[in-house]
Design a protein around this motif. Structure first.
Motif, short mmCIF file in Angstrom:
data_model
loop_
_atom_site.label_atom_id
_atom_site.label_comp_id
_atom_site.label_asym_id
_atom_site.label_seq_id
_atom_site.Cartn_x
_atom_site.Cartn_y
_atom_site.Cartn_z
N VAL A 31 3.75 -10.36 -9.34
CA VAL A 31 3.46 -8.97 -9.79
C VAL A 31 2.03 -8.88 -9.53
CG1 VAL A 31 3.41 -7.75 -11.99
CG2 VAL A 31 5.14 -9.40 -11.59
N ALA A 32 1.80 -7.94 -8.73
CA ALA A 32 0.27 -7.69 -8.35
C ALA A 32 -0.13 -6.11 -7.95
CB ALA A 32 0.17 -8.28 -7.03
N THR A 33 -1.14 -5.75 -7.91
CA THR A 33 -1.81 -4.58 -7.90
C THR A 33 -3.32 -4.61 -6.98
OG1 THR A 33 -2.00 -2.23 -8.84
CG2 THR A 33 -2.75 -4.10 -9.95
N LEU A 34 -3.74 -3.65 -6.71
CA LEU A 34 -4.97 -3.40 -6.34
C LEU A 34 -5.92 -3.03 -7.36
CD1 LEU A 34 -6.45 -4.20 -3.32
CD2 LEU A 34 -6.30 -2.03 -2.96
N GLY A 35 -6.91 -3.76 -7.61
CA GLY A 35 -7.88 -3.51 -8.71
C GLY A 35 -8.64 -2.38 -8.34
N ASP A 36 -9.38 -1.73 -9.36
CA ASP A 36 -10.43 -0.53 -9.09
C ASP A 36 -11.69 -1.15 -8.23
OD1 ASP A 36 -9.35 1.40 -10.51
OD2 ASP A 36 -9.98 0.57 -12.37
N PRO A 40 -7.34 -7.44 -5.20
CA PRO A 40 -5.99 -7.62 -5.52
C PRO A 40 -6.00 -8.77 -7.03
CG PRO A 40 -6.25 -9.41 -3.60
CD PRO A 40 -7.27 -8.54 -4.05
N ALA A 41 -5.14 -8.25 -7.81
CA ALA A 41 -4.84 -8.82 -9.20
C ALA A 41 -3.36 -9.18 -9.33
CB ALA A 41 -5.41 -8.09 -10.20
N GLY A 42 -2.90 -10.25 -9.61
CA GLY A 42 -1.62 -10.69 -9.75
C GLY A 42 -1.28 -12.03 -10.08
N LEU A 43 0.08 -12.36 -10.56
CA LEU A 43 0.52 -13.61 -11.05
C LEU A 43 1.82 -13.95 -10.65
CD1 LEU A 43 2.49 -12.30 -13.58
CD2 LEU A 43 0.43 -11.34 -14.31
N ALA A 44 2.50 -15.08 -10.64
CA ALA A 44 3.81 -15.48 -10.42
C ALA A 44 4.31 -15.29 -11.70
CB ALA A 44 3.65 -17.00 -9.94
N CYS A 45 5.63 -14.96 -11.57
CA CYS A 45 6.51 -14.52 -12.77
C CYS A 45 7.79 -14.64 -12.33
CB CYS A 45 6.30 -12.91 -13.09
SG CYS A 45 7.25 -12.39 -14.20
N GLN A 46 8.58 -15.50 -13.28
CA GLN A 46 10.05 -15.85 -12.98
C GLN A 46 10.95 -15.11 -13.90
OE1 GLN A 46 9.67 -20.15 -14.51
NE2 GLN A 46 12.06 -19.72 -15.00
N SER A 47 10.52 -14.53 -15.11
CA SER A 47 11.05 -13.65 -15.92
C SER A 47 11.17 -12.03 -15.48
CB SER A 47 10.55 -13.65 -17.20
OG SER A 47 10.55 -14.99 -17.70
N PHE A 48 12.21 -11.76 -14.50
CA PHE A 48 12.04 -10.49 -13.86
C PHE A 48 13.78 -10.02 -13.93
CE2 PHE A 48 13.40 -8.37 -10.16
CZ PHE A 48 12.71 -6.98 -10.08
N ALA A 49 14.00 -8.87 -14.07
CA ALA A 49 15.26 -8.33 -14.20
C ALA A 49 15.43 -6.92 -14.03
CB ALA A 49 16.02 -8.76 -15.36
N PHE A 78 2.20 -1.48 -10.39
CA PHE A 78 2.34 -2.90 -9.82
C PHE A 78 3.50 -2.65 -8.85
CE2 PHE A 78 4.27 -2.67 -13.79
CZ PHE A 78 5.69 -3.13 -13.54
N ALA A 79 3.76 -3.91 -8.15
CA ALA A 79 4.77 -4.21 -7.35
C ALA A 79 5.19 -5.50 -7.60
CB ALA A 79 4.41 -4.14 -5.79
N SER A 110 0.08 -1.46 -0.24
CA SER A 110 1.13 -0.47 -0.26
C SER A 110 0.60 1.19 -0.17
CB SER A 110 2.17 -0.63 -1.29
OG SER A 110 1.82 0.15 -2.38
N PRO A 111 1.44 2.15 -0.02
CA PRO A 111 0.73 3.51 -0.18
C PRO A 111 0.65 3.94 -1.53
CG PRO A 111 2.72 3.57 1.38
CD PRO A 111 2.65 2.01 0.75
N HIS A 112 1.40 3.04 -2.57
CA HIS A 112 1.11 3.26 -3.93
C HIS A 112 0.00 2.55 -4.37
CE1 HIS A 112 5.11 5.31 -4.10
NE2 HIS A 112 5.69 4.25 -3.35
N GLY A 113 -0.78 1.84 -3.79
CA GLY A 113 -1.95 1.15 -4.27
C GLY A 113 -1.64 -0.19 -4.87
N THR A 114 -0.66 -0.77 -4.56
CA THR A 114 -0.09 -2.08 -5.19
C THR A 114 -0.23 -2.90 -4.09
OG1 THR A 114 2.18 -1.54 -4.58
CG2 THR A 114 1.63 -0.89 -6.88
N VAL A 115 -0.04 -4.15 -4.32
CA VAL A 115 -0.22 -5.57 -3.51
C VAL A 115 1.16 -5.96 -3.15
CG1 VAL A 115 -0.88 -7.79 -3.10
CG2 VAL A 115 -2.29 -6.04 -4.02
N HIS A 116 1.50 -5.93 -1.83
CA HIS A 116 2.99 -6.42 -1.39
C HIS A 116 2.83 -8.00 -0.55
CE1 HIS A 116 4.85 -2.35 -0.79
NE2 HIS A 116 4.60 -2.85 -2.10
#
Length: 168
Positions: A31-36, A40-49, A78-79, A110-116
């Motif tokens: 789960v990540a995004t591009l900060g101001d 990048p800011a992000g974390l690993a996440c296994q709880s996703f649905a 975020f992405a 991404s075009p949305h300002g998130t990190v892929h």
């Protein structure tokens, strides 16, 4: 099988709870995004649905102790990159604390300002919808804004506190 229902007045042992829920195999995401600040800011996440088709919503759970989540939440988007089996090092890097967790990770904006994450099996771009407190975690919902997927690859799985690869 050992009886799993303790007497009602006996608390659940946290280690036993972790061991039991660890028998549920899950995929691993970033789960990540591009900060101001442009970083990048992000974390690993296994709880996703997936949560809802109409409107399209996802949910994820983040530990309240996460130092990355407040940066993501403040941006409001975020992405979620669904990791492939070749992303073990990516997961390990983003699963620990530290200043430049993205230094050795291939990613793009991404075009949305998130990190892929490059090579992810799928990407779900989201706008932050809501955050709810739940025990020692936050339950986060995101409104889906864009989707992408690759046509090949196997998922990086987590089972019984270890990585596992699934050939599908």
């Amino acid at each position: 099988m050992e009886r799993l229902n303790p007497p009602r007045d006996r608390p659940i042992d946290p280690a036993a709870f972790r061991e039991i829920v660890g028998r549920f195999a899950s995929g691993i995401t970033v789960v990540a995004t591009l900060g101001d600040d442009g970083q990048p800011a992000g974390l690993a996440c296994q709880s996703f649905a997936s949560l809802s088709l109409d409107p399209p919503l996802i949910m994820l759970c983040v530990g309240k102790s996460s130092t990355s989540w407040p940066r993501i939440e403040a941006i409001g988007r975020f992405a979620v990159s669904i990791l492939a089996e070749e992303h073990r090092d990516t997961c390990a890097a983003l699963g620990r604390s530290g200043p430049d967790k993205f230094a050795a990770i291939d990613w793009n904006t991404s075009p949305h300002g998130t990190v892929h994450i490059e090579g992810a099996l799928a990407i779900v771009d989201c706008a932050l919808e809501a955050v709810h407190e739940a025990g020692d975690h936050l339950v986060v919902t995101g409104r889906v804004r864009a989707l992408a997927a690759r046509d090949d690859g196997s998922p990086l799985l987590y089972f019984r506190s270890a990585y596992a690869a699934g050939a599908f």
